[in-house]
Design a protein around this motif. Structure first.
Motif, mmCIF file in Angstrom:
data_model
loop_
_atom_site.group_PDB
_atom_site.id
_atom_site.type_symbol
_atom_site.label_atom_id
_atom_site.label_comp_id
_atom_site.label_asym_id
_atom_site.label_seq_id
_atom_site.Cartn_x
_atom_site.Cartn_y
_atom_site.Cartn_z
ATOM 1 N N ALA A 44 85.077 -10.461 -7.575
ATOM 2 C CA ALA A 44 84.835 -11.192 -8.817
ATOM 3 C C ALA A 44 83.504 -10.782 -9.445
ATOM 4 O O ALA A 44 83.405 -10.595 -10.667
ATOM 5 C CB ALA A 44 84.852 -12.697 -8.540
ATOM 6 N N ILE A 45 82.481 -10.622 -8.604
ATOM 7 C CA ILE A 45 81.164 -10.188 -9.103
ATOM 8 C C ILE A 45 81.259 -8.789 -9.695
ATOM 9 O O ILE A 45 80.729 -8.511 -10.772
ATOM 10 C CB ILE A 45 80.117 -10.232 -7.971
ATOM 11 C CG1 ILE A 45 79.827 -11.673 -7.561
ATOM 12 C CG2 ILE A 45 78.826 -9.539 -8.411
ATOM 13 C CD1 ILE A 45 78.932 -11.798 -6.341
ATOM 14 N N LEU A 46 81.951 -7.892 -8.986
ATOM 15 C CA LEU A 46 82.082 -6.511 -9.447
ATOM 16 C C LEU A 46 82.788 -6.438 -10.798
ATOM 17 O O LEU A 46 82.329 -5.753 -11.725
ATOM 18 C CB LEU A 46 82.845 -5.685 -8.412
ATOM 19 C CG LEU A 46 83.092 -4.209 -8.753
ATOM 20 C CD1 LEU A 46 81.768 -3.478 -8.911
ATOM 21 C CD2 LEU A 46 83.951 -3.542 -7.683
ATOM 22 N N ILE A 47 83.892 -7.173 -10.918
ATOM 23 C CA ILE A 47 84.647 -7.176 -12.176
ATOM 24 C C ILE A 47 83.814 -7.765 -13.308
ATOM 25 O O ILE A 47 83.787 -7.240 -14.431
ATOM 26 C CB ILE A 47 85.968 -7.965 -11.995
ATOM 27 C CG1 ILE A 47 86.899 -7.226 -11.025
ATOM 28 C CG2 ILE A 47 86.665 -8.166 -13.337
ATOM 29 C CD1 ILE A 47 88.123 -8.025 -10.617
ATOM 30 N N SER A 48 83.091 -8.851 -13.004
ATOM 31 C CA SER A 48 82.256 -9.503 -14.023
ATOM 32 C C SER A 48 81.143 -8.577 -14.501
ATOM 33 O O SER A 48 80.848 -8.511 -15.700
ATOM 34 C CB SER A 48 81.646 -10.790 -13.457
ATOM 35 O OG SER A 48 82.655 -11.702 -13.058
ATOM 36 N N VAL A 49 80.526 -7.855 -13.560
ATOM 37 C CA VAL A 49 79.446 -6.933 -13.913
ATOM 38 C C VAL A 49 79.962 -5.794 -14.779
ATOM 39 O O VAL A 49 79.345 -5.416 -15.788
ATOM 40 C CB VAL A 49 78.760 -6.387 -12.644
ATOM 41 C CG1 VAL A 49 77.842 -5.216 -12.983
ATOM 42 C CG2 VAL A 49 77.969 -7.488 -11.953
ATOM 43 N N VAL A 50 81.124 -5.244 -14.402
ATOM 44 C CA VAL A 50 81.707 -4.137 -15.172
ATOM 45 C C VAL A 50 82.026 -4.587 -16.597
ATOM 46 O O VAL A 50 81.723 -3.883 -17.579
ATOM 47 C CB VAL A 50 82.984 -3.610 -14.473
ATOM 48 C CG1 VAL A 50 83.715 -2.622 -15.388
ATOM 49 C CG2 VAL A 50 82.619 -2.929 -13.163
ATOM 50 N N ILE A 51 82.631 -5.775 -16.728
ATOM 51 C CA ILE A 51 82.971 -6.294 -18.061
ATOM 52 C C ILE A 51 81.708 -6.539 -18.883
ATOM 53 O O ILE A 51 81.628 -6.177 -20.072
ATOM 54 C CB ILE A 51 83.799 -7.589 -17.935
ATOM 55 C CG1 ILE A 51 85.165 -7.294 -17.316
ATOM 56 C CG2 ILE A 51 83.954 -8.266 -19.300
ATOM 57 C CD1 ILE A 51 85.995 -8.530 -17.020
ATOM 58 N N LEU A 60 72.363 -2.206 -15.903
ATOM 59 C CA LEU A 60 72.382 -2.026 -14.457
ATOM 60 C C LEU A 60 71.011 -2.277 -13.830
ATOM 61 O O LEU A 60 70.903 -2.843 -12.749
ATOM 62 C CB LEU A 60 72.854 -0.604 -14.118
ATOM 63 C CG LEU A 60 73.125 -0.308 -12.627
ATOM 64 C CD1 LEU A 60 74.227 -1.204 -12.099
ATOM 65 C CD2 LEU A 60 73.487 1.161 -12.438
ATOM 66 N N LYS A 61 69.952 -1.895 -14.534
ATOM 67 C CA LYS A 61 68.607 -2.043 -13.966
ATOM 68 C C LYS A 61 68.188 -3.501 -13.828
ATOM 69 O O LYS A 61 67.209 -3.816 -13.126
ATOM 70 C CB LYS A 61 67.591 -1.297 -14.834
ATOM 71 C CG LYS A 61 67.451 -1.847 -16.244
ATOM 72 C CD LYS A 61 66.422 -1.050 -17.032
ATOM 73 C CE LYS A 61 66.233 -1.599 -18.441
ATOM 74 N NZ LYS A 61 65.225 -0.809 -19.188
ATOM 75 N N PRO A 67 72.562 -7.085 -5.237
ATOM 76 C CA PRO A 67 72.993 -6.578 -3.929
ATOM 77 C C PRO A 67 72.341 -7.308 -2.765
ATOM 78 O O PRO A 67 72.982 -7.548 -1.739
ATOM 79 C CB PRO A 67 72.573 -5.099 -3.962
ATOM 80 C CG PRO A 67 72.522 -4.758 -5.412
ATOM 81 C CD PRO A 67 72.021 -6.006 -6.075
ATOM 82 N N PHE A 68 71.061 -7.655 -2.918
ATOM 83 C CA PHE A 68 70.362 -8.382 -1.856
ATOM 84 C C PHE A 68 70.996 -9.760 -1.632
ATOM 85 O O PHE A 68 71.231 -10.178 -0.490
ATOM 86 C CB PHE A 68 68.885 -8.536 -2.217
ATOM 87 C CG PHE A 68 68.106 -9.368 -1.236
ATOM 88 C CD1 PHE A 68 67.690 -8.818 -0.034
ATOM 89 C CD2 PHE A 68 67.800 -10.687 -1.517
ATOM 90 C CE1 PHE A 68 66.970 -9.583 0.881
ATOM 91 C CE2 PHE A 68 67.092 -11.459 -0.602
ATOM 92 C CZ PHE A 68 66.673 -10.901 0.592
ATOM 93 N N PRO A 219 69.972 -0.692 -8.143
ATOM 94 C CA PRO A 219 71.025 -1.605 -7.685
ATOM 95 C C PRO A 219 72.091 -0.903 -6.847
ATOM 96 O O PRO A 219 72.576 -1.464 -5.853
ATOM 97 C CB PRO A 219 71.617 -2.140 -8.999
ATOM 98 C CG PRO A 219 70.518 -2.009 -9.985
ATOM 99 C CD PRO A 219 69.812 -0.747 -9.615
ATOM 100 N N LEU A 220 72.452 0.329 -7.235
ATOM 101 C CA LEU A 220 73.440 1.083 -6.462
ATOM 102 C C LEU A 220 72.893 1.427 -5.078
ATOM 103 O O LEU A 220 73.611 1.306 -4.074
ATOM 104 C CB LEU A 220 73.818 2.365 -7.209
ATOM 105 C CG LEU A 220 74.809 3.301 -6.494
ATOM 106 C CD1 LEU A 220 76.123 2.582 -6.241
ATOM 107 C CD2 LEU A 220 75.022 4.566 -7.316
#
Length: 259
Positions: A44-51, A60-61, A67-68, A219-220
């Motif tokens: 859910a976090i990944l999809i929300s971030v991409v959107i 992204l910065k 991630p922490f 972040p990556l």
């Protein structure tokens, strides 16, 4: 756990279930639910971030702490598992009614469980990391450098302390065979050194990213770091301590069941 439940049932291997089969099963179900829940949260976090990035609402910065935070969430089931294991071992010792005690004559040197090359690699990476951080800071000792070095010392100090207790302290599992204890300690030490090396590498990469102004990748890098910690710490344990190679006969009932 399913393999153990099937091949070593509670009615024949009661020592393996000091809290009882039902409690052990509840723990397994809870652990599975927590991990599945974390997987759903992660997706859910990944999809929300991409959107959000596609819509231009976030960069992204600006996600350095994400991630922490998720890494800390991922650690919760493992922490619960460790706490549960400690309580179970304590209960095993309390229920251990053996009148004849056997002295454990297993080796007490760290090099009986870990290769010198692996230990030296971890130590070398620690000093390489300090050198790189200082060189990127023109060998000026700033508060940031002190905090990072202090964090590394705390992390490695924790590993040293835990390793010492494991090596010299009381045997956690009173029924564990000498061979299985040796395998377990070897796996733990390999896990500690792997994570120690990874921590040093992470700090090196992190400082390089900051020095060369490529913060967008941070972040990556942080995300890959936390996934690597989980894989290396648990991977070493799972690889070296497979259920099929553990001697479970030591947990077999010694007193006939009257039920």
């Amino acid at each position: 756990m399913d393999y153990i439940f099937k091949h070593y049932p509670a009615d024949k291997y009661a020592k393996l279930y000091p809290k009882g089969y039902e409690k052990t099963l509840e723990g397994k179900i809870l652990y599975k639910l927590l991990n599945r829940g974390l997987l759903i949260i992660g997706l859910a976090i990944l999809i929300s971030v991409v959107i959000a990035m596609q819509l231009g609402n976030i960069q992204l910065k600006n996600l350095d702490a994400l991630p922490f935070a998720y890494g800390m969430l991922q650690a919760i089931p493992f922490l619960m598992l460790e706490v549960s294991a400690i309580k179970q071992f304590k209960l095993m010792r309390n229920l251990d009614v053996q009148t004849k005690r056997h002295a454990d004559l297993s080796p007490r040197s760290v090099f009986n469980y870990l290769s010198a090359a692996r230990l030296l690699s971890a130590v070398a990476m620690f000093f390489v990391c300090i050198f790189v951080m200082l060189s990127l800071n023109d060998f000026n000792i700033s508060s940031d450098i002190l905090v990072l070095v202090g964090s590394m010392l705390l992390c490695n100090g924790l590993f040293v302390g835990l390793g010492y207790v494991l090596l010299r302290g009381k045997k956690l599992d009173p029924h564990q065979s000498p061979k299985d204890r040796h395998t377990m300690i070897s796996a733990v030490f390999r896990s500690y050194t792997s994570v120690s090396i990874l921590v040093s590498m992470f700090f090196i990469i992190n400082r390089c990213a900051e020095h060369y102004s490529i913060d967008n990748w941070e972040p990556l890098i942080n995300s890959l770091y936390w996934q690597s910690v989980v894989l290396l710490s648990t991977g070493a344990m799972l690889k070296l301590t497979t259920p099929k190679e553990v001697n479970f006969e030591v947990y077999k009932n010694t007193i006939p069941n009257n039920n």
